[in-house]
Motif scaffolding. Structure first.
Motif, PDB file in Angstrom:
ATOM      1  N   LEU A   1      38.523  40.573 -51.071  1.00 40.16           N
ATOM      2  CA  LEU A   1      37.178  40.033 -50.944  1.00 40.16           C
ATOM      3  C   LEU A   1      36.636  39.510 -52.261  1.00 40.16           C
ATOM      4  O   LEU A   1      35.788  38.621 -52.278  1.00 40.16           O
ATOM      5  N   ASP A   2      37.076  40.070 -53.355  1.00 43.10           N
ATOM      6  CA  ASP A   2      36.510  39.684 -54.635  1.00 43.10           C
ATOM      7  C   ASP A   2      36.793  38.216 -54.936  1.00 43.10           C
ATOM      8  O   ASP A   2      37.928  37.754 -54.782  1.00 43.10           O
ATOM      9  N   PRO A   3      35.776  37.463 -55.363  1.00 48.83           N
ATOM     10  CA  PRO A   3      35.998  36.054 -55.714  1.00 48.83           C
ATOM     11  C   PRO A   3      37.078  35.852 -56.767  1.00 48.83           C
ATOM     12  O   PRO A   3      37.704  34.793 -56.814  1.00 48.83           O
ATOM     13  N   ALA A   4      37.307  36.852 -57.606  1.00 49.68           N
ATOM     14  CA  ALA A   4      38.358  36.738 -58.611  1.00 49.68           C
ATOM     15  C   ALA A   4      39.744  36.682 -57.977  1.00 49.68           C
ATOM     16  O   ALA A   4      40.712  36.252 -58.609  1.00 49.68           O
ATOM     17  N   LYS A   5      39.864  37.103 -56.712  1.00 50.85           N
ATOM     18  CA  LYS A   5      41.154  37.119 -56.028  1.00 50.85           C
ATOM     19  C   LYS A   5      41.303  35.953 -55.049  1.00 50.85           C
ATOM     20  O   LYS A   5      42.299  35.232 -55.081  1.00 50.85           O
ATOM     21  N   SER A   6      40.347  35.788 -54.154  1.00 46.46           N
ATOM     22  CA  SER A   6      40.471  34.754 -53.116  1.00 46.46           C
ATOM     23  C   SER A   6      39.231  33.883 -53.001  1.00 46.46           C
ATOM     24  O   SER A   6      38.971  33.294 -51.957  1.00 46.46           O
ATOM     25  N   GLY A   7      38.492  33.785 -54.075  1.00 47.97           N
ATOM     26  CA  GLY A   7      37.280  32.986 -54.048  1.00 47.97           C
ATOM     27  C   GLY A   7      37.530  31.530 -53.710  1.00 47.97           C
ATOM     28  O   GLY A   7      36.682  30.865 -53.107  1.00 47.97           O
ATOM     29  N   ASP A   8      38.712  31.023 -54.089  1.00 45.39           N
ATOM     30  CA  ASP A   8      39.008  29.615 -53.806  1.00 45.39           C
ATOM     31  C   ASP A   8      39.096  29.355 -52.305  1.00 45.39           C
ATOM     32  O   ASP A   8      38.666  28.296 -51.831  1.00 45.39           O
ATOM     33  N   ILE A   9      39.628  30.303 -51.537  1.00 50.74           N
ATOM     34  CA  ILE A   9      39.735  30.116 -50.084  1.00 50.74           C
ATOM     35  C   ILE A   9      38.347  30.130 -49.445  1.00 50.74           C
ATOM     36  O   ILE A   9      38.032  29.298 -48.587  1.00 50.74           O
ATOM     37  N   PHE A  10      37.499  31.056 -49.870  1.00 53.89           N
ATOM     38  CA  PHE A  10      36.146  31.118 -49.318  1.00 53.89           C
ATOM     39  C   PHE A  10      35.366  29.848 -49.651  1.00 53.89           C
ATOM     40  O   PHE A  10      34.564  29.376 -48.845  1.00 53.89           O
ATOM     41  N   GLN A  11      35.628  29.301 -50.830  1.00 52.61           N
ATOM     42  CA  GLN A  11      34.960  28.053 -51.207  1.00 52.61           C
ATOM     43  C   GLN A  11      35.504  26.878 -50.398  1.00 52.61           C
ATOM     44  O   GLN A  11      34.732  26.054 -49.890  1.00 52.61           O
ATOM     45  N   ARG A  12      36.815  26.796 -50.253  1.00 49.35           N
ATOM     46  CA  ARG A  12      37.415  25.685 -49.506  1.00 49.35           C
ATOM     47  C   ARG A  12      36.955  25.671 -48.053  1.00 49.35           C
ATOM     48  O   ARG A  12      36.870  24.607 -47.441  1.00 49.35           O
ATOM     49  N   MET A  13      36.684  26.838 -47.496  1.00 47.75           N
ATOM     50  CA  MET A  13      36.250  26.918 -46.104  1.00 47.75           C
ATOM     51  C   MET A  13      34.742  26.746 -45.946  1.00 47.75           C
ATOM     52  O   MET A  13      34.213  26.874 -44.842  1.00 47.75           O
ATOM     53  N   GLY A  14      34.039  26.453 -47.019  1.00 49.15           N
ATOM     54  CA  GLY A  14      32.610  26.179 -46.927  1.00 49.15           C
ATOM     55  C   GLY A  14      31.751  27.408 -46.697  1.00 49.15           C
ATOM     56  O   GLY A  14      30.614  27.294 -46.241  1.00 49.15           O
ATOM     57  N   ILE A  15      32.274  28.592 -47.043  1.00 49.84           N
ATOM     58  CA  ILE A  15      31.532  29.832 -46.830  1.00 49.84           C
ATOM     59  C   ILE A  15      30.595  30.104 -48.002  1.00 49.84           C
ATOM     60  O   ILE A  15      29.463  30.558 -47.821  1.00 49.84           O
ATOM     61  N   VAL A  16      31.069  29.825 -49.195  1.00 49.03           N
ATOM     62  CA  VAL A  16      30.313  30.148 -50.407  1.00 49.03           C
ATOM     63  C   VAL A  16      30.049  28.880 -51.208  1.00 49.03           C
ATOM     64  O   VAL A  16      30.706  27.853 -51.020  1.00 49.03           O
ATOM     65  N   GLU A  17      29.096  28.985 -52.112  1.00 44.01           N
ATOM     66  CA  GLU A  17      28.743  27.850 -52.961  1.00 44.01           C
ATOM     67  C   GLU A  17      28.583  28.305 -54.400  1.00 44.01           C
ATOM     68  O   GLU A  17      28.394  29.496 -54.681  1.00 44.01           O
ATOM     69  N   THR A  18      28.635  27.349 -55.304  1.00 43.74           N
ATOM     70  CA  THR A  18      28.436  27.608 -56.722  1.00 43.74           C
ATOM     71  C   THR A  18      27.137  26.942 -57.179  1.00 43.74           C
ATOM     72  O   THR A  18      26.556  26.125 -56.465  1.00 43.74           O
ATOM     73  N   LEU A  19      26.720  27.282 -58.365  1.00 42.27           N
ATOM     74  CA  LEU A  19      25.494  26.713 -58.896  1.00 42.27           C
ATOM     75  C   LEU A  19      25.625  25.207 -59.107  1.00 42.27           C
ATOM     76  O   LEU A  19      24.686  24.440 -58.870  1.00 42.27           O
ATOM     77  N   VAL A  20      26.815  24.786 -59.535  1.00 34.96           N
ATOM     78  CA  VAL A  20      27.090  23.376 -59.830  1.00 34.96           C
ATOM     79  C   VAL A  20      28.286  22.931 -59.001  1.00 34.96           C
ATOM     80  O   VAL A  20      29.230  23.699 -58.789  1.00 34.96           O
ATOM     81  N   GLY A  21      28.262  21.690 -58.523  1.00 33.25           N
ATOM     82  CA  GLY A  21      29.383  21.109 -57.796  1.00 33.25           C
ATOM     83  C   GLY A  21      30.075  20.054 -58.630  1.00 33.25           C
ATOM     84  O   GLY A  21      29.866  19.944 -59.844  1.00 33.25           O
ATOM     85  N   ALA A  22      30.925  19.257 -57.982  1.00 30.77           N
ATOM     86  CA  ALA A  22      31.654  18.199 -58.681  1.00 30.77           C
ATOM     87  C   ALA A  22      31.960  17.073 -57.715  1.00 30.77           C
ATOM     88  O   ALA A  22      32.244  17.321 -56.536  1.00 30.77           O
TER      89      ALA A  22
END
Length: 506
Positions: free
Chosen positions: A39-60
């Protein structure tokens, strides 16, 4: 072929069927090789981001330029040490709680205390400035901060997602809400009705981790998956002739690299590393294995325009020159053609991994090429985790790997991690170059475009001269998409699968 079909059938039976498409409620089935390791973003944060579940302060954007995300705007002080981020209004997390400055500050403080690029930034403090703004105080100016805040491990989760410093649930703010999670293989999402941004048309999606490239390709052919990520060269060639799928391809900021232990007794002289490079026919290898012209003549591909130096002398192929350099170092051919010196054979072990199916194939070709130069290469194809483990314990000799230079939109983040004074698990090993380190440090503090260009050029020239890693090939990413699915794209920075723009025909 029959064995392949049997294998994929068994795999699908074990994993369970994907939901069937139904008018008005179709589920997008996404398949990729990445396991959900925690669950920790340090481990699988990229998958949660790719699936549109989580967001960051800044995009690209597609060129790596910073875009507003959970921060609608930002300012920086004249001395470059204080950044203020104004938050988007009316943002709700998936548990219904509101996005606040306190929640953002807490998430970022937890993130920078864990493995990730944010921990490398010279941050002194992160604090709320009223209910709708966050201030980041730096020990010194750090221009790449925006890129670091766009990395998946810097994602913002709701306060209820944490138990102390640990993540107990994925409660994001993205357009899709996590509904089920069966680590390490699958997760499901559904459209979040209270999303603050544009409403996606897709209602539900499922992610499945499938390690074997052949299985992923067969799932695309059979219609068992709608969006299949990371195809191997052979499958890509086959699927290109199949009307049942559409192929999308884009150049991405990822390179195939030969990581070198520059402290190894055989490799510590730069002439030995130059010899290895000269023995590699990159053009022939790229066409034969990757099946597109992608010979890497330097570290960064042209798709990373600000880091790619068009005027840099390219790495070349010349076996005779490779042999001459090794002869200068005292190596002479033995009875079997393998070089010897002081009673020792020039024998090395190359560690690689099959997660990216082209790597073991490239390793086999490198084995033959280096043998022609008199080097005996043993291939160890194993788990990718063995490369950082062997780096840390000092036992790594050579490693063949695929390195993504867009973990943050500006590759300087990856460069600082991989090529700093202590090296990096996926970068240099037992190599340092004071001029390179000064250039990289200066680059983090300059906002002047011309000065930045000169510093990037200096850094790239140092890597090209010393060869702590040897570039082999540049990547194209290819995705197989169901013809029934519209609006599918490939993010060159691999931050999103693009669920937000997908749609089923009406």
């Amino acid at each position: 072929m029959l064995n392949k079909l049997i294998a994929v059938s068994v795999a699908l039976l074990l994993l369970g069927p994907f939901p069937a498409h139904a008018a008005g409620g179709d589920v997008v089935d996404i398949v990729a090789p990445f396991e959900i390791t925690g669950l920790d973003p340090a481990k699988s944060g990229d998958i949660f981001q790719r699936m549109g579940i989580v967001e960051t302060l800044v995009g690209a954007d597609k060129d790596g330029n910073p875009l507003p995300a959970l921060a609608k705007a930002w300012t920086v002080s004249e001395d470059g040490r204080t950044w203020r981020f104004a938050l988007q209004p009316d943002v709700k997390f998936h548990d219904g709680s509101r996005l606040t400055a306190d929640a953002v500050a807490k998430a970022l403080e937890i993130a920078r205390g864990k493995p990730g690029l944010l921990s490398k930034a010279p941050i002194e403090a992160i604090a709320a400035d009223g209910p709708d703004a966050v201030v980041v105080a730096l020990a010194k100016p750090f221009v790449p901060l925006l890129a670091f805040l766009a990395e998946s491990r810097a994602q913002i989760l709701a306060p209820a997602a944490y138990e102390g410093l640990n993540v107990k649930a994925i409660i994001g703010s993205g357009p899709f809400k996590l509904t089920t999670l069966e680590a390490p293989q699958s997760l499901s999402v559904e459209r979040y009705g209270d999303y603050w941004g544009a409403r996606p048309e897709i209602q539900k999606a499922r992610y499945l981790s499938v390690g074997r490239a052949e299985t992923r390709a067969l799932m695309a052919e059979s219609g068992d998956a709608d969006y299949v990520f990371n195809l191997d060269p052979a499958s890509r060639t086959r699927l290109a002739k199949n009307d049942a799928v559409n192929l999308l391809s884009v150049s991405i900021p990822r390179s195939v690299l030969l990581k070198v232990n520059a402290g190894h007794e055989f490799l510590k002289d730069v002439r030995a590393r130059e010899a290895l490079s000269l023995a590699i026919d990159r053009e022939g290898l790229a066409v034969a294995i990757l099946r597109y012209p992608a010979a890497a003549t330097q570290l960064f591909p042209p798709s990373l325009a600000i880091w790619h130096d068009r005027n840099l002398a390219p790495l070349s192929y010349d076996v005779d020159q490779a042999k001459a350099k090794l002869a200068e170092l005292g190596w002479t051919p033995g009875a079997d053609g393998i070089l010897e010196r002081d009673g020792k054979r020039f024998a090395l072990t190359l560690t690689t991994y099959p997660d990216r199916p082209e790597l073991p194939l490239i390793a086999a070709v490198l084995q033959d090429m280096l043998k022609e130069a008199g080097i005996d290469l043993t291939i160890n194809s194993t788990n990718s985790s063995e490369i950082p483990a062997k780096h840390q314990d000092g036992s790594l000799e050579l490693a063949l790997m695929a390195r993504n230079f867009a973990l943050v939109p500006d590759p300087i983040g990856t460069m600082l991690t991989d090529y700093g004074p202590q090296g990096g698990d996926w970068g240099a090993m037992n190599w340092s170059n004071p001029e390179f380190e000064r250039a990289l440090d200066d680059l983090t503090r300059t906002a002047d475009p011309a000065a930045g260009e000169a510093l990037r050029r200096k850094a790239v020239e140092a890597v090209q001269a010393d060869l702590p890693v040897i570039p082999i090939a540049w990547y194209q990413q290819t995705v197989a998409v169901s013809p029934k699915l519209e609006g599918a794209t490939i993010d060159p920075f691999e931050r999103s699968f693009g669920l937000e723009t997908m749609r089923w025909p009406k």
